[in-house]
Design a protein around this motif. Structure first.
Motif, PDB file in Angstrom:
ATOM      1  N   GLU A  86      40.086  33.648  51.039  1.00 13.42           N
ATOM      2  CA  GLU A  86      41.052  32.682  50.512  1.00 13.42           C
ATOM      3  C   GLU A  86      42.445  33.287  50.418  1.00 13.42           C
ATOM      4  O   GLU A  86      43.437  32.645  50.779  1.00 13.42           O
ATOM      5  N   SER A  87      42.542  34.522  49.953  1.00 14.25           N
ATOM      6  CA  SER A  87      43.862  35.150  49.861  1.00 14.25           C
ATOM      7  C   SER A  87      44.466  35.341  51.252  1.00 14.25           C
ATOM      8  O   SER A  87      45.666  35.178  51.438  1.00 14.25           O
ATOM      9  N   SER A  88      43.630  35.666  52.214  1.00 15.41           N
ATOM     10  CA  SER A  88      44.099  35.806  53.591  1.00 15.41           C
ATOM     11  C   SER A  88      44.569  34.455  54.142  1.00 15.41           C
ATOM     12  O   SER A  88      45.594  34.372  54.815  1.00 15.41           O
ATOM     13  N   LEU A  89      43.813  33.427  53.849  1.00 18.50           N
ATOM     14  CA  LEU A  89      44.167  32.078  54.285  1.00 18.50           C
ATOM     15  C   LEU A  89      45.526  31.667  53.734  1.00 18.50           C
ATOM     16  O   LEU A  89      46.316  31.015  54.411  1.00 18.50           O
ATOM     17  N   ASN A  90      45.825  32.095  52.511  1.00 19.03           N
ATOM     18  CA  ASN A  90      47.099  31.782  51.871  1.00 19.03           C
ATOM     19  C   ASN A  90      48.203  32.774  52.235  1.00 19.03           C
ATOM     20  O   ASN A  90      49.283  32.747  51.639  1.00 19.03           O
ATOM     21  N   ASN A  91      47.915  33.650  53.207  1.00 19.65           N
ATOM     22  CA  ASN A  91      48.866  34.678  53.650  1.00 19.65           C
ATOM     23  C   ASN A  91      49.348  35.562  52.503  1.00 19.65           C
ATOM     24  O   ASN A  91      50.505  35.966  52.455  1.00 19.65           O
ATOM     25  N   LYS A  92      48.451  35.825  51.573  1.00 17.31           N
ATOM     26  CA  LYS A  92      48.764  36.691  50.440  1.00 17.31           C
ATOM     27  C   LYS A  92      47.553  37.597  50.192  1.00 17.31           C
ATOM     28  O   LYS A  92      46.780  37.366  49.255  1.00 17.31           O
ATOM     29  N   PRO A  93      47.367  38.599  51.057  1.00 15.73           N
ATOM     30  CA  PRO A  93      46.207  39.470  50.899  1.00 15.73           C
ATOM     31  C   PRO A  93      46.118  40.065  49.498  1.00 15.73           C
ATOM     32  O   PRO A  93      47.135  40.365  48.870  1.00 15.73           O
ATOM     33  N   THR A  94      44.912  40.195  49.016  1.00 15.12           N
ATOM     34  CA  THR A  94      44.674  40.709  47.679  1.00 15.12           C
ATOM     35  C   THR A  94      44.480  42.223  47.703  1.00 15.12           C
ATOM     36  O   THR A  94      44.139  42.787  48.733  1.00 15.12           O
ATOM     37  N   THR A  95      44.707  42.839  46.580  1.00 15.07           N
ATOM     38  CA  THR A  95      44.528  44.285  46.467  1.00 15.07           C
ATOM     39  C   THR A  95      43.174  44.589  45.828  1.00 15.07           C
ATOM     40  O   THR A  95      42.553  43.716  45.211  1.00 15.07           O
ATOM     41  N   ILE A  96      42.759  45.831  45.952  1.00 14.50           N
ATOM     42  CA  ILE A  96      41.525  46.269  45.306  1.00 14.50           C
ATOM     43  C   ILE A  96      41.646  46.061  43.798  1.00 14.50           C
ATOM     44  O   ILE A  96      40.722  45.550  43.156  1.00 14.50           O
ATOM     45  N   LYS A  97      42.776  46.440  43.255  1.00 16.70           N
ATOM     46  CA  LYS A  97      42.992  46.317  41.813  1.00 16.70           C
ATOM     47  C   LYS A  97      42.881  44.863  41.363  1.00 16.70           C
ATOM     48  O   LYS A  97      42.236  44.569  40.348  1.00 16.70           O
ATOM     49  N   GLU A  98      43.493  43.942  42.102  1.00 13.69           N
ATOM     50  CA  GLU A  98      43.425  42.521  41.741  1.00 13.69           C
ATOM     51  C   GLU A  98      41.986  42.019  41.747  1.00 13.69           C
ATOM     52  O   GLU A  98      41.560  41.322  40.829  1.00 13.69           O
ATOM     53  N   VAL A  99      41.253  42.378  42.776  1.00 15.18           N
ATOM     54  CA  VAL A  99      39.865  41.929  42.877  1.00 15.18           C
ATOM     55  C   VAL A  99      39.032  42.492  41.725  1.00 15.18           C
ATOM     56  O   VAL A  99      38.247  41.779  41.108  1.00 15.18           O
ATOM     57  N   CYS A 100      39.217  43.765  41.436  1.00 14.47           N
ATOM     58  CA  CYS A 100      38.435  44.408  40.375  1.00 14.47           C
ATOM     59  C   CYS A 100      38.762  43.862  38.992  1.00 14.47           C
ATOM     60  O   CYS A 100      37.878  43.735  38.146  1.00 14.47           O
ATOM     61  N   THR A 101      40.013  43.524  38.744  1.00 16.92           N
ATOM     62  CA  THR A 101      40.390  43.036  37.418  1.00 16.92           C
ATOM     63  C   THR A 101      40.136  41.542  37.241  1.00 16.92           C
ATOM     64  O   THR A 101      40.018  41.075  36.108  1.00 16.92           O
ATOM     65  N   GLN A 102      40.017  40.788  38.320  1.00 13.44           N
ATOM     66  CA  GLN A 102      39.815  39.345  38.213  1.00 13.44           C
ATOM     67  C   GLN A 102      38.348  38.932  38.193  1.00 13.44           C
ATOM     68  O   GLN A 102      38.036  37.784  37.917  1.00 13.44           O
ATOM     69  N   THR A 103      37.464  39.851  38.460  1.00 14.50           N
ATOM     70  CA  THR A 103      36.055  39.500  38.517  1.00 14.50           C
ATOM     71  C   THR A 103      35.420  39.541  37.132  1.00 14.50           C
ATOM     72  O   THR A 103      35.894  40.252  36.242  1.00 14.50           O
ATOM     73  N   THR A 104      34.356  38.772  36.977  1.00 19.59           N
ATOM     74  CA  THR A 104      33.605  38.807  35.725  1.00 19.59           C
ATOM     75  C   THR A 104      32.517  39.882  35.779  1.00 19.59           C
ATOM     76  O   THR A 104      31.866  40.147  34.780  1.00 19.59           O
ATOM     77  N   GLN A 105      32.331  40.471  36.941  1.00 23.34           N
ATOM     78  CA  GLN A 105      31.346  41.529  37.113  1.00 23.34           C
ATOM     79  C   GLN A 105      31.931  42.861  36.658  1.00 23.34           C
ATOM     80  O   GLN A 105      33.135  42.995  36.504  1.00 23.34           O
ATOM     81  N   SER A 106      31.067  43.844  36.523  1.00 15.43           N
ATOM     82  CA  SER A 106      31.565  45.166  36.156  1.00 15.43           C
ATOM     83  C   SER A 106      32.414  45.723  37.297  1.00 15.43           C
ATOM     84  O   SER A 106      32.170  45.425  38.465  1.00 15.43           O
TER      85      SER A 106
END
Length: 111
Positions: A41-61
């Protein structure tokens, strides 16, 4: 909604999941699907996500999220690229292998 339409659509979803189970690495989970969708989805929106963003936005550990990100990169589904604006950041982007899988899913199960 007609019951037959519902049953046919449900069968397609089940078949698509089985297809993904065979295509992805052993040990993947719903975390994997969530990560892939976020990255796509982030790629589709031409705004690639970072590792940090993915790790902090998830509800998983964070540890579990990072483990699955490592699997995705090691198995060639996602790649890390250097952010051109901030050299400290690495961006998660889908590989051609993942894009091909998405096209196959769409063609085989959702048309």
């Amino acid at each position: 909604m007609k019951r037959m339409e519902y049953v046919e659509n449900l069968k397609k979803i089940i078949q698509a999941k089985k297809y993904l189970d065979q295509a992805l690495y052993n040990g993947h989970s719903l975390v994997t699907y969530d990560l892939l969708l976020r990255i796509l989805e982030s790629s589709l929106n031409n705004k690639p996500t970072t590792i940090k963003e993915v790790c902090t936005q998830t509800t998983q550990s964070m540890l579990n999220t990072r483990k699955h990100l490592n699997h995705l990169t090691r198995h060639g589904w996602v790649e890390l690229v250097q952010d051109t604006k901030d050299k400290r950041q690495r961006l998660l982007v889908p590989t051609d292998k993942l894009k091909k899988l998405i096209n196959e899913l769409s063609k085989n199960f959702f048309n």
